[in-house]
Design an enzyme around this catalytic site. Sequence first.
Site, short mmCIF file in Angstrom:
data_model
loop_
_atom_site.label_atom_id
_atom_site.label_comp_id
_atom_site.label_asym_id
_atom_site.label_seq_id
_atom_site.Cartn_x
_atom_site.Cartn_y
_atom_site.Cartn_z
N ARG A 15 47.56 31.75 39.80
CA ARG A 15 46.10 31.61 39.71
C ARG A 15 45.60 32.03 38.33
O ARG A 15 44.84 31.31 37.68
CB ARG A 15 45.44 32.47 40.79
CG ARG A 15 43.91 32.47 40.77
CD ARG A 15 43.38 33.69 41.50
NE ARG A 15 43.70 34.92 40.77
CZ ARG A 15 43.63 36.14 41.32
NH1 ARG A 15 43.30 36.29 42.59
NH2 ARG A 15 43.92 37.21 40.60
N SER A 71 49.56 45.85 41.46
CA SER A 71 48.75 44.89 40.72
C SER A 71 47.43 45.57 40.37
O SER A 71 46.47 45.53 41.14
CB SER A 71 48.50 43.63 41.56
OG SER A 71 47.67 42.72 40.87
N GLU A 103 51.57 46.40 51.75
CA GLU A 103 51.19 45.38 52.73
C GLU A 103 51.34 43.96 52.22
O GLU A 103 51.23 42.99 52.99
CB GLU A 103 49.74 45.60 53.19
CG GLU A 103 48.66 45.09 52.25
CD GLU A 103 48.40 45.97 51.04
OE1 GLU A 103 47.51 45.65 50.23
OE2 GLU A 103 49.10 47.01 50.90
N CYS A 157 45.24 51.16 46.93
CA CYS A 157 44.94 50.66 45.59
C CYS A 157 43.60 51.19 45.08
O CYS A 157 43.47 52.38 44.86
CB CYS A 157 45.01 49.13 45.57
SG CYS A 157 45.14 48.47 43.88
N LYS A 161 48.34 45.49 32.23
CA LYS A 161 48.27 45.46 33.69
C LYS A 161 49.60 45.86 34.31
O LYS A 161 50.66 45.38 33.88
CB LYS A 161 47.87 44.05 34.16
CG LYS A 161 47.71 43.92 35.66
CD LYS A 161 47.31 42.50 36.03
CE LYS A 161 47.15 42.36 37.55
NZ LYS A 161 46.77 40.98 37.94
N HIS A 210 50.71 48.25 46.85
CA HIS A 210 50.41 47.35 47.97
C HIS A 210 51.66 47.11 48.82
O HIS A 210 52.29 46.04 48.73
CB HIS A 210 49.90 46.01 47.44
CG HIS A 210 48.55 46.07 46.83
ND1 HIS A 210 47.39 46.05 47.56
CD2 HIS A 210 48.17 46.17 45.52
CE1 HIS A 210 46.34 46.12 46.75
NE2 HIS A 210 46.79 46.20 45.51
#
Length: 305
Positions: free
Chosen positions: A249, A192, A237, A142, A163, A235
Amino acid sequence: MPLRLPDKLPAIELLKRENIFVMDNTRATTQDIRPLKIVILNLMPLKITTETDLIRLLSNTPLQMEVSFMKLKSHTPKNTPIEHMMMFYRDFEKMRDEKFDGMIITGAPVEQMDFEDVNYWDEISTIFDWARNHVTSTLYICWAAQAGLYYHYGIPKYPLEKKMFGVFRQHTLCPHLPIFRGFDDVFYMPHSRHTEVRKEDILANPELTLIADSPENGVSMVMARGGREFFITGHMEYASNTLDNEYKRDKDIRDDVDMPVNYYRDNNPDKEPLVTWRAHANLLYHNWINYYIYQETPYDISQIK
């Protein structure tokens, strides 16, 4: 063989509940074998979560590995207990004379800043240089992927109008490479991020090979130096609930947060995520460890060049 981890690392108990075999240092010292040495420079705010995500993937191999955690002296994390950092992490300065078979450098929540404005840019630039002479293969993830491409190859990053948030379909452009051994023609990767690197910049640099991309998220994987460096803009992972946690969030803070695409069952955030990347994530890390570390690194680790 299991992973060899520092005693009492929280990830050990978390992963044992998932029936993943890990071993602490006390038990590992009874085995007469040279483990692969992997160092993780963890720049993510939630250190324990990222540790667990990465260790989960590293455990999918028959090879024994000794995992160490590196931290920056020029940056103090705010979201992880200082006791955890003192127990399990070491400053780069205290590790710079060591050599490692593999290294992972994670993303960081600074992607909308110019690289030179990041308060630890000087130190991480030194680490980028150090890795080339002290590590067999390095995985940049990232923000670290964008930073590494910029520092080593002059590849700029660009702000996105919106985004990049969700799980996107990827195409393998070099299916013959060992990193894609066992892969399907397409696979999925969570993203992200607010910035991107562009395909035309990668293709214009003869030192870089674009090995996977997507019509939705653009560049996803770049290889350099014959596999000594991999740059992953997403990502692989991520755990199943990571995007969900991030979405909820941010939604509690702002009103302009979009739902992650291609993620929830029936695109309904009240339902569970549909995990579509786990198998290829395990395969990616297994291939990286086997073909680009284990089969390339010298038995005498001091001979890494």
